[in-house]
Design a protein around this motif. Structure first.
Motif, PDB file in Angstrom:
ATOM      1  N   GLU A   1      69.931 -11.235 -31.143  1.00 10.22           N
ATOM      2  CA  GLU A   1      71.117 -11.195 -31.990  1.00 10.22           C
ATOM      3  C   GLU A   1      72.193 -12.151 -31.494  1.00 10.22           C
ATOM      4  O   GLU A   1      72.882 -12.796 -32.283  1.00 10.22           O
ATOM      5  CB  GLU A   1      71.662  -9.768 -32.061  1.00 10.22           C
ATOM      6  N   VAL A   2      72.336 -12.259 -30.190  1.00 11.08           N
ATOM      7  CA  VAL A   2      73.346 -13.167 -29.625  1.00 11.08           C
ATOM      8  C   VAL A   2      72.983 -14.614 -29.914  1.00 11.08           C
ATOM      9  O   VAL A   2      73.846 -15.431 -30.283  1.00 11.08           O
ATOM     10  CB  VAL A   2      73.493 -12.929 -28.106  1.00 11.08           C
ATOM     11  N   VAL A   3      71.708 -14.960 -29.780  1.00  8.09           N
ATOM     12  CA  VAL A   3      71.263 -16.338 -30.004  1.00  8.09           C
ATOM     13  C   VAL A   3      71.520 -16.774 -31.446  1.00  8.09           C
ATOM     14  O   VAL A   3      71.769 -17.956 -31.721  1.00  8.09           O
ATOM     15  CB  VAL A   3      69.768 -16.480 -29.632  1.00  8.09           C
ATOM     16  N   LYS A   4      71.512 -15.842 -32.379  1.00  7.21           N
ATOM     17  CA  LYS A   4      71.784 -16.173 -33.778  1.00  7.21           C
ATOM     18  C   LYS A   4      73.241 -16.541 -34.025  1.00  7.21           C
ATOM     19  O   LYS A   4      73.557 -17.163 -35.057  1.00  7.21           O
ATOM     20  CB  LYS A   4      71.434 -14.980 -34.676  1.00  7.21           C
ATOM     21  N   CYS A   5      74.128 -16.166 -33.145  1.00  8.66           N
ATOM     22  CA  CYS A   5      75.573 -16.349 -33.373  1.00  8.66           C
ATOM     23  C   CYS A   5      75.976 -17.821 -33.303  1.00  8.66           C
ATOM     24  O   CYS A   5      75.418 -18.605 -32.536  1.00  8.66           O
ATOM     25  CB  CYS A   5      76.373 -15.550 -32.343  1.00  8.66           C
ATOM     26  N   LYS A   6      76.983 -18.171 -34.108  1.00  8.09           N
ATOM     27  CA  LYS A   6      77.462 -19.547 -34.161  1.00  8.09           C
ATOM     28  C   LYS A   6      78.617 -19.799 -33.209  1.00  8.09           C
ATOM     29  O   LYS A   6      78.921 -20.949 -32.878  1.00  8.09           O
ATOM     30  CB  LYS A   6      77.893 -19.887 -35.599  1.00  8.09           C
ATOM     31  N   ASN A   7      79.306 -18.743 -32.784  1.00 11.06           N
ATOM     32  CA  ASN A   7      80.452 -18.911 -31.883  1.00 11.06           C
ATOM     33  C   ASN A   7      80.676 -17.610 -31.107  1.00 11.06           C
ATOM     34  O   ASN A   7      80.035 -16.588 -31.373  1.00 11.06           O
ATOM     35  CB  ASN A   7      81.717 -19.301 -32.669  1.00 11.06           C
ATOM     36  N   ASP A   8      81.610 -17.655 -30.174  1.00  9.54           N
ATOM     37  CA  ASP A   8      81.847 -16.506 -29.306  1.00  9.54           C
ATOM     38  C   ASP A   8      82.454 -15.314 -30.051  1.00  9.54           C
ATOM     39  O   ASP A   8      82.271 -14.165 -29.617  1.00  9.54           O
ATOM     40  CB  ASP A   8      82.747 -16.898 -28.128  1.00  9.54           C
ATOM     41  N   GLU A   9      83.171 -15.559 -31.133  1.00  9.51           N
ATOM     42  CA  GLU A   9      83.714 -14.426 -31.886  1.00  9.51           C
ATOM     43  C   GLU A   9      82.582 -13.633 -32.534  1.00  9.51           C
ATOM     44  O   GLU A   9      82.614 -12.397 -32.560  1.00  9.51           O
ATOM     45  CB  GLU A   9      84.708 -14.902 -32.940  1.00  9.51           C
ATOM     46  N   GLU A  10      81.580 -14.337 -33.041  1.00 13.76           N
ATOM     47  CA  GLU A  10      80.415 -13.641 -33.580  1.00 13.76           C
ATOM     48  C   GLU A  10      79.679 -12.896 -32.466  1.00 13.76           C
ATOM     49  O   GLU A  10      79.193 -11.776 -32.670  1.00 13.76           O
ATOM     50  CB  GLU A  10      79.475 -14.635 -34.270  1.00 13.76           C
ATOM     51  N   VAL A  11      79.601 -13.511 -31.288  1.00 12.83           N
ATOM     52  CA  VAL A  11      78.979 -12.842 -30.142  1.00 12.83           C
ATOM     53  C   VAL A  11      79.746 -11.571 -29.796  1.00 12.83           C
ATOM     54  O   VAL A  11      79.156 -10.519 -29.517  1.00 12.83           O
ATOM     55  CB  VAL A  11      78.931 -13.783 -28.918  1.00 12.83           C
ATOM     56  N   ARG A  12      81.056 -11.656 -29.825  1.00 14.69           N
ATOM     57  CA  ARG A  12      81.874 -10.488 -29.502  1.00 14.69           C
ATOM     58  C   ARG A  12      81.587  -9.340 -30.456  1.00 14.69           C
ATOM     59  O   ARG A  12      81.484  -8.177 -30.038  1.00 14.69           O
ATOM     60  CB  ARG A  12      83.365 -10.849 -29.545  1.00 14.69           C
TER      61      ARG A  12
ATOM     62  N   PRO B   1      72.762 -11.719 -16.100  1.00 14.66           N
ATOM     63  CA  PRO B   1      71.577 -11.487 -15.254  1.00 14.66           C
ATOM     64  C   PRO B   1      71.719 -12.099 -13.860  1.00 14.66           C
ATOM     65  O   PRO B   1      71.279 -11.508 -12.872  1.00 14.66           O
ATOM     66  CB  PRO B   1      70.448 -12.146 -16.041  1.00 14.66           C
ATOM     67  N   LYS B   2      72.356 -13.264 -13.778  1.00 10.44           N
ATOM     68  CA  LYS B   2      72.507 -13.937 -12.486  1.00 10.44           C
ATOM     69  C   LYS B   2      73.510 -13.216 -11.597  1.00 10.44           C
ATOM     70  O   LYS B   2      73.276 -13.016 -10.399  1.00 10.44           O
ATOM     71  CB  LYS B   2      72.960 -15.385 -12.713  1.00 10.44           C
ATOM     72  N   THR B   3      74.640 -12.807 -12.162  1.00  7.35           N
ATOM     73  CA  THR B   3      75.715 -12.206 -11.373  1.00  7.35           C
ATOM     74  C   THR B   3      75.446 -10.760 -11.018  1.00  7.35           C
ATOM     75  O   THR B   3      75.659 -10.330  -9.881  1.00  7.35           O
ATOM     76  CB  THR B   3      77.053 -12.308 -12.132  1.00  7.35           C
TER      77      THR B   3
ATOM     78  N   ALA C   1      77.858 -17.530 -23.089  1.00  8.57           N
ATOM     79  CA  ALA C   1      77.551 -17.917 -21.712  1.00  8.57           C
ATOM     80  C   ALA C   1      77.051 -16.745 -20.876  1.00  8.57           C
ATOM     81  O   ALA C   1      76.387 -16.936 -19.850  1.00  8.57           O
ATOM     82  CB  ALA C   1      78.786 -18.532 -21.051  1.00  8.57           C
ATOM     83  N   GLN C   2      77.333 -15.528 -21.320  1.00  5.10           N
ATOM     84  CA  GLN C   2      76.897 -14.357 -20.560  1.00  5.10           C
ATOM     85  C   GLN C   2      75.396 -14.125 -20.616  1.00  5.10           C
ATOM     86  O   GLN C   2      74.870 -13.345 -19.832  1.00  5.10           O
ATOM     87  CB  GLN C   2      77.649 -13.111 -21.054  1.00  5.10           C
ATOM     88  N   LEU C   3      74.710 -14.804 -21.532  1.00  3.54           N
ATOM     89  CA  LEU C   3      73.248 -14.685 -21.589  1.00  3.54           C
ATOM     90  C   LEU C   3      72.616 -15.058 -20.249  1.00  3.54           C
ATOM     91  O   LEU C   3      71.629 -14.459 -19.824  1.00  3.54           O
ATOM     92  CB  LEU C   3      72.673 -15.579 -22.688  1.00  3.54           C
TER      93      LEU C   3
END
Length: 317
Positions: free
Chosen positions: A265-276, A251-253, A245-247
């Motif tokens: 790289e983030v878009v490729k992730c399947k879940n937030d743990e992968e994003v982390r 930028p907005k905040t 969700a930080q994508l």
């Protein structure tokens, strides 16, 4: 020892971070858990945010609402005292224009002086949620430089009403904020640099940046600042990317750009743990590059990111 001295006297890149006071009524134990989790990395200082009161509306029934002022996170001064007492770590409470009058600011300075807390981060602060543009409190300040002047007068033994103190103590030293991708209200980066120089001329000893994910933006900003005659340490403020969700949220905040490589790289992730995990790896590389360029300190924004900061710090410290 002042923050500026801690920075200059550290052989390697100093480690520090920012915390939030606990929500009203929730206690301080969770905050202690954060400090315990990061203690092994020898933090040179801990920043403590300050939050202004906001208007909230209570439903009174019969289509009537009562407007009240509420501070959801009070206790910055008390938290600073508690941390220093428990951990013997230098603490840096934030001092804001936003939501505070001159007299209220003076009371905060007096409380901190009594406690022997003499480091501050001086900020204008954000506008209130109900405001379309920043509006200072009655008898408050519009700009951080005005708040700096009050602190400087206090250091000289002069109260805000012009009367003199009978006894003076160790003067406050302070840092300020800066924005590698410019403040959202600044028309351009050169104007932002101009105002940072004014803060330095008013007594700021160092500056801490807004978070960023592209080191080039930081290096370019520092280069512009140096060319403008700003020679204080400019400390990079860093926060590991953590959730999908930080994508859009970051930028907005924070009004900063996300590098395309990180976004892919983030878009490729399947879940937030992968994003982390992507965020931790990106942050490690980002910090290593900053260290290679000789930054005096790295300041981490810890809110909702303690676990990631710990993973990063294990590698770089």
């Amino acid at each position: 020892m002042k923050v500026i001295d801690l920075i200059h006297n550290t052989e390697r890149t100093a480690f520090s971070y920012e915390i939030l006071p606990p929500l009203k009524g929730t206690g301080i134990d969770k905050l202690y858990e954060t400090i315990d989790a990061l203690r092994e990395f020898d933090p040179k200082y801990i920043n403590i945010t300050t939050h202004r009161s906001e208007y909230v509306y209570k439903d009174m029934g019969n289509r009537m609402f009562q407007r009240n002022r509420l501070r959801r996170r009070p206790g910055t001064v008390a938290v600073a005292a508690a941390i220093r007492n428990k951990y013997n770590i230098t603490v840096v409470p934030h001092l804001l224009c936003s939501g505070f009058s001159r007299e209220e600011t003076e009371y905060v300075l007096l409380d901190l002086q009594f406690l022997g807390v003499t480091d501050l981060l001086v900020l204008r602060g954000d506008k209130a949620k109900h405001e379309s543009a920043f509006i200072p409190e009655a008898d408050g300040y519009m700009h951080a430089t005005e708040l700096q002047e009050q602190i400087n007068q206090f250091n000289q033994g002069i109260f805000v009403d012009g009367s003199e103190m009978k006894v003076t103590a160790t003067p406050f030293s302070y840092g300020v904020a800066c924005y590698p991708e410019k403040h959202e209200e600044a028309p351009n980066i050169d104007t932002d640099i101009y105002w940072l120089k004014k803060k330095v001329e008013a007594g700021a000893e160092y500056a801490v940046t807004q978070l960023f994910y592209d080191n080039r933006k930081y290096f370019e900003f520092v280069d512009k600042a140096r060319k403008a005659g700003i020679n204080i340490p400019i400390i990079p403020g860093i926060k590991p990317f953590k959730r999908m969700a930080q994508l859009s949220m970051i930028p907005k905040t924070f009004k900063v750009d996300l590098p395309e490589e990180l976004t892919r790289e983030v878009v490729k992730c399947k879940n937030d743990e992968e994003v982390r995990q992507v965020g931790v790896e990106w942050c490690i590389n980002q910090c290593k590059e900053l260290m290679e360029h000789g930054v005096p300190s790295i300041h981490f924004y810890s809110i909702a990111a303690v676990d990631s900061i710990r993973d990063v710090a294990k590698i770089i410290y």
